[in-house]
Design an enzyme around this catalytic site. Structure first.
Site, short mmCIF file in Angstrom:
data_model
loop_
_atom_site.label_atom_id
_atom_site.label_comp_id
_atom_site.label_asym_id
_atom_site.label_seq_id
_atom_site.Cartn_x
_atom_site.Cartn_y
_atom_site.Cartn_z
N ARG A 132 -9.55 10.71 13.53
CA ARG A 132 -8.80 9.46 13.74
C ARG A 132 -7.44 9.83 14.35
O ARG A 132 -6.77 10.75 13.83
CB ARG A 132 -8.62 8.79 12.38
CG ARG A 132 -7.66 7.64 12.35
CD ARG A 132 -7.39 7.17 10.92
NE ARG A 132 -8.46 6.35 10.39
CZ ARG A 132 -8.53 5.94 9.12
NH1 ARG A 132 -7.60 6.30 8.25
NH2 ARG A 132 -9.52 5.19 8.71
N GLY B 85 -3.64 10.18 14.78
CA GLY B 85 -2.53 10.00 13.83
C GLY B 85 -2.95 10.07 12.37
O GLY B 85 -2.21 9.61 11.48
N LYS C 248 2.27 -3.33 7.30
CA LYS C 248 2.48 -3.52 5.85
C LYS C 248 3.92 -3.18 5.47
O LYS C 248 4.54 -3.87 4.65
CB LYS C 248 1.50 -2.66 5.04
CG LYS C 248 0.03 -3.03 5.19
CD LYS C 248 -0.30 -4.41 4.63
CE LYS C 248 -0.23 -4.49 3.12
NZ LYS C 248 -0.68 -5.83 2.63
N TYR D 75 -1.56 -0.32 11.18
CA TYR D 75 -1.78 -0.98 9.88
C TYR D 75 -0.61 -0.74 8.94
O TYR D 75 0.00 -1.67 8.42
CB TYR D 75 -3.08 -0.48 9.26
CG TYR D 75 -3.19 -0.80 7.77
CD1 TYR D 75 -3.32 -2.11 7.32
CD2 TYR D 75 -3.14 0.23 6.81
CE1 TYR D 75 -3.39 -2.40 5.96
CE2 TYR D 75 -3.22 -0.05 5.45
CZ TYR D 75 -3.34 -1.37 5.03
OH TYR D 75 -3.40 -1.65 3.70
N THR E 146 0.83 -1.20 0.00
CA THR E 146 0.00 0.00 0.00
C THR E 146 0.86 1.26 0.00
O THR E 146 1.99 1.23 0.52
CB THR E 146 -0.90 0.01 1.26
OG1 THR E 146 -1.41 1.32 1.47
CG2 THR E 146 -0.14 -0.39 2.52
N ASP E 147 0.31 2.33 -0.53
CA ASP E 147 1.04 3.62 -0.48
C ASP E 147 1.16 4.15 0.95
O ASP E 147 1.94 5.06 1.21
CB ASP E 147 0.38 4.66 -1.39
CG ASP E 147 -1.03 5.05 -0.96
OD1 ASP E 147 -1.60 4.40 -0.06
OD2 ASP E 147 -1.59 5.99 -1.55
N GLU E 148 0.39 3.56 1.88
CA GLU E 148 0.44 4.06 3.26
C GLU E 148 1.79 3.80 3.92
O GLU E 148 2.10 4.39 4.95
CB GLU E 148 -0.71 3.46 4.08
CG GLU E 148 -2.05 3.86 3.49
CD GLU E 148 -3.26 3.57 4.38
OE1 GLU E 148 -3.13 3.58 5.61
OE2 GLU E 148 -4.35 3.37 3.81
P1 NAD Z 1 -10.09 -6.86 2.77
O1 NAD Z 1 -10.03 -6.59 4.23
O2 NAD Z 1 -11.33 -6.55 2.01
O3 NAD Z 1 -9.76 -8.40 2.50
C1 NAD Z 1 -8.77 -9.11 3.20
C2 NAD Z 1 -9.04 -10.60 3.01
O4 NAD Z 1 -7.98 -11.32 3.68
C3 NAD Z 1 -10.35 -11.08 3.62
O5 NAD Z 1 -11.04 -11.91 2.72
C4 NAD Z 1 -9.91 -11.87 4.86
O6 NAD Z 1 -10.81 -12.93 5.18
C5 NAD Z 1 -8.56 -12.37 4.41
N1 NAD Z 1 -7.68 -12.69 5.54
C6 NAD Z 1 -7.45 -11.93 6.66
N2 NAD Z 1 -6.60 -12.55 7.47
C7 NAD Z 1 -6.26 -13.73 6.87
C8 NAD Z 1 -5.39 -14.79 7.22
N3 NAD Z 1 -4.71 -14.78 8.37
N4 NAD Z 1 -5.26 -15.83 6.37
C9 NAD Z 1 -5.96 -15.85 5.19
N5 NAD Z 1 -6.81 -14.87 4.82
C10 NAD Z 1 -6.95 -13.82 5.65
O7 NAD Z 1 -8.83 -6.10 2.17
P2 NAD Z 1 -8.65 -5.38 0.75
O8 NAD Z 1 -9.12 -3.99 0.85
O9 NAD Z 1 -9.18 -6.28 -0.30
O10 NAD Z 1 -7.06 -5.34 0.67
C11 NAD Z 1 -6.34 -6.44 0.09
C12 NAD Z 1 -4.85 -6.12 0.14
O11 NAD Z 1 -4.59 -4.92 -0.58
C13 NAD Z 1 -4.32 -5.91 1.55
O12 NAD Z 1 -3.05 -6.50 1.65
C14 NAD Z 1 -4.22 -4.38 1.67
O13 NAD Z 1 -3.17 -4.02 2.55
C15 NAD Z 1 -3.88 -4.00 0.24
N6 NAD Z 1 -4.32 -2.66 -0.18
C16 NAD Z 1 -5.61 -2.25 0.01
C17 NAD Z 1 -6.02 -1.00 -0.45
C18 NAD Z 1 -7.44 -0.52 -0.28
O14 NAD Z 1 -7.73 0.64 -0.61
N7 NAD Z 1 -8.37 -1.36 0.16
C19 NAD Z 1 -5.11 -0.15 -1.10
C20 NAD Z 1 -3.78 -0.60 -1.29
C21 NAD Z 1 -3.41 -1.86 -0.83
P1 TYD Z 2 -10.58 4.45 4.75
O1 TYD Z 2 -11.58 4.05 3.73
O2 TYD Z 2 -10.65 3.83 6.12
O3 TYD Z 2 -9.13 4.24 4.10
P2 TYD Z 2 -7.65 4.70 4.63
O4 TYD Z 2 -7.74 5.07 6.05
O5 TYD Z 2 -6.85 3.44 4.44
O6 TYD Z 2 -7.23 5.82 3.74
O7 TYD Z 2 -10.67 6.02 4.94
C1 TYD Z 2 -10.49 6.91 3.85
C2 TYD Z 2 -10.49 8.31 4.43
O8 TYD Z 2 -11.80 8.60 4.92
C3 TYD Z 2 -9.54 8.50 5.60
O9 TYD Z 2 -8.98 9.81 5.51
C4 TYD Z 2 -10.43 8.41 6.82
C5 TYD Z 2 -11.75 8.95 6.32
N1 TYD Z 2 -12.96 8.37 6.95
C6 TYD Z 2 -13.95 9.21 7.46
O10 TYD Z 2 -13.85 10.45 7.41
N2 TYD Z 2 -15.06 8.63 8.02
C7 TYD Z 2 -15.23 7.29 8.11
O11 TYD Z 2 -16.25 6.82 8.67
C8 TYD Z 2 -14.21 6.43 7.55
C9 TYD Z 2 -14.34 4.94 7.63
C10 TYD Z 2 -13.09 7.02 6.98
#
Ligand code: NAD
Ligand code: TYD
Length: 344
Positions: A276, A278, A157, A153, A125-127
């Site tokens: 939130r 931080g 990562k 988180y 992730t870019d985070e």
């Molecule tokens: P998500 O939370 O929707 O899905 C995570 C999945 O992993 C779930 O199906 C969960 O059951 C499974 N899981 C959790 N713990 C597990 C374990 N111990 N063993 C096997 N499976 C397990 O997450 P997402 O948003 O689809 O993100 C997927 C990946 O992409 C993550 O690694 C996240 O860090 C990365 N990512 C997400 C975003 C975003 O915006 N959502 C952006 C950049 C990177």
């Molecule tokens: P989120 O979808 O949790 O992604 P991330 O924290 O990984 O960027 O949140 C996106 C942005 O929205 C983040 O700046 C936090 C904000 N946010 C709210 O303002 N209200 C909410 O209820 C949630 C879940 C997030």
């Protein structure tokens, strides 16, 4: 080819499984997922009967189980999406983030070494780069930006990424890493900003916006992310990190107002709540490397992508209403109860 996709019952992993099963009928796609609160087999309904698809329930951090699975299945490629992925949950319970995101990655890589996997891809992730100040719109994250994390988180990562690079250098494991900006699209769990706002706005409920809503995220449609990963698997250079993002920066307040306009709901639903801890101010990706080296280009901009996503949530109410009516309702009360009472 036999490809292990971990976390394929989650949001991005589920979209990736759909793409791979449909695009590569001669490849075998094995989906390993623990089915935590974020995993949902209903996401896999469109592919569950395909001959080139198989689901296995299990924990990526369970070493004996993972070793036995790799010995039996002989995977060529591993794509690790499995993770605890929600920043707010990492603030209340960091331990599971260390267990799944760091330890789970280590276990998958040891199995990949032992059983000769030809490519291990880590979905990051870019985070991991921390955040950028709001008053410097000229700054972007490149692959050379130092790791500088804020939340449990992002720290988990980043730690995993460092292990992935160390396994490449120390043991020669053929790895790649992608670091993507915030995703949105179909099948996203409604605790993340965009599906949370869509589902609550449709119900006419209060919409929690942290702080002043001025934090900026760089939004990428999930299918553009999945396409980028497929490209990295096929053309990416081993040992490299690729940033993925499409220059779609929006403040959170802009995102919420866009959704309200599209749904014809009033802005009076917005509630500014306690920030939130931080909270990262701004994320912004420079995607030059993946664009010039691999020829990747996003298909969606935020305006077309958000419209398509809202339509998906309108047309697939059963998928998310099921989630909202279950255990998740207790989570929402626990996380937001106090915040909604104490507007700043
Ligand atoms: P998500 O939370 O929707 O899905 C995570 C999945 O992993 C779930 O199906 C969960 O059951 C499974 N899981 C959790 N713990 C597990 C374990 N111990 N063993 C096997 N499976 C397990 O997450 P997402 O948003 O689809 O993100 C997927 C990946 O992409 C993550 O690694 C996240 O860090 C990365 N990512 C997400 C975003 C975003 O915006 N959502 C952006 C950049 C990177
Ligand atoms: P989120 O979808 O949790 O992604 P991330 O924290 O990984 O960027 O949140 C996106 C942005 O929205 C983040 O700046 C936090 C904000 N946010 C709210 O303002 N209200 C909410 O209820 C949630 C879940 C997030």
């Amino acid at each position: 080819m036999k490809i292990l996709v971990t976390g394929g019952a989650g949001f991005i992993g589920g979209n990736f499984v759909h793409l791979m099963v449909n695009r590569y009928p001669d490849d075998q796609i094995v989906n390993l997922d623990l089915l935590t609160y974020a995993g949902n087999l209903e996401t896999l309904k469109p592919v569950e009967d395909r001959p080139n698809y198989k689901f296995i329930r299990g924990d990526i951090a369970d070493e004996p189980f993972v070793m036995a699975l790799f010995e039996k299945e002989k995977f060529d490629v591993v794509v690790n999406f499995a993770a605890e992925s929600h920043v707010d949950r990492s603030i209340t319970d960091p331990g599971i983030f260390i267990q799944t995101n760091i330890q789970g990655t280590r276990v998958l890589m040891d199995a990949s070494r032992k059983y000769g996997v030809k490519r291990y891809h880590q979905v990051s992730t870019d985070e991991v780069y921390g955040d950028l100040p709001l008053d410097r719109p000229d700054l972007y994250f490149t692959e050379e930006t130092p790791i500088h994390t804020s939340s449990p988180y992002s720290s988990s990562k980043a730690s995993a990424d460092l292990f992935v690079l160390a396994y490449h250098r120390t043991y020669g494991l053929p790895v790649t890493i992608s670091r993507c900006s915030n995703n949105y699209g179909a099948y996203q769990f409604p605790e993340k900003l965009i599906p949370l706002i869509i589902s609550r706005a449709l119900a006419g409920e209060e919409l929690p916006v942290y702080g002043k809503g001025e934090n900026v995220r760089d939004w990428l449609h999930v299918s553009d992310h999945c396409e980028a990963i497929d490209l990295i698997l096929r053309k990416g250079r081993v040992g490299e990190v690729y940033n993925i993002g499409g220059h779609n920066e929006r403040t959170n307040l802009e995102v919420v107002k866009t959704i309200l306009r599209a749904l014809d709901r009033p802005e009076s639903l917005i509630r500014f709540v306690t920030d939130r801890p931080g909270h990262d101010m701004r994320y912004a990706i420079d995607p030059t490397k993946i664009e010039t080296e691999l020829g990747w280009r996003p298909q969606y901009n935020f305006d077309t992508g958000i419209r398509q996503t809202i339509d998906w949530y309108l047309n697939n109410r059963e998928w998310w209403e099921h989630i909202i009516s279950g255990e998740y309702a207790n989570y929402f009360d626990k996380m937001y109860g106090k915040r909604l009472e104490t507007n700043p």
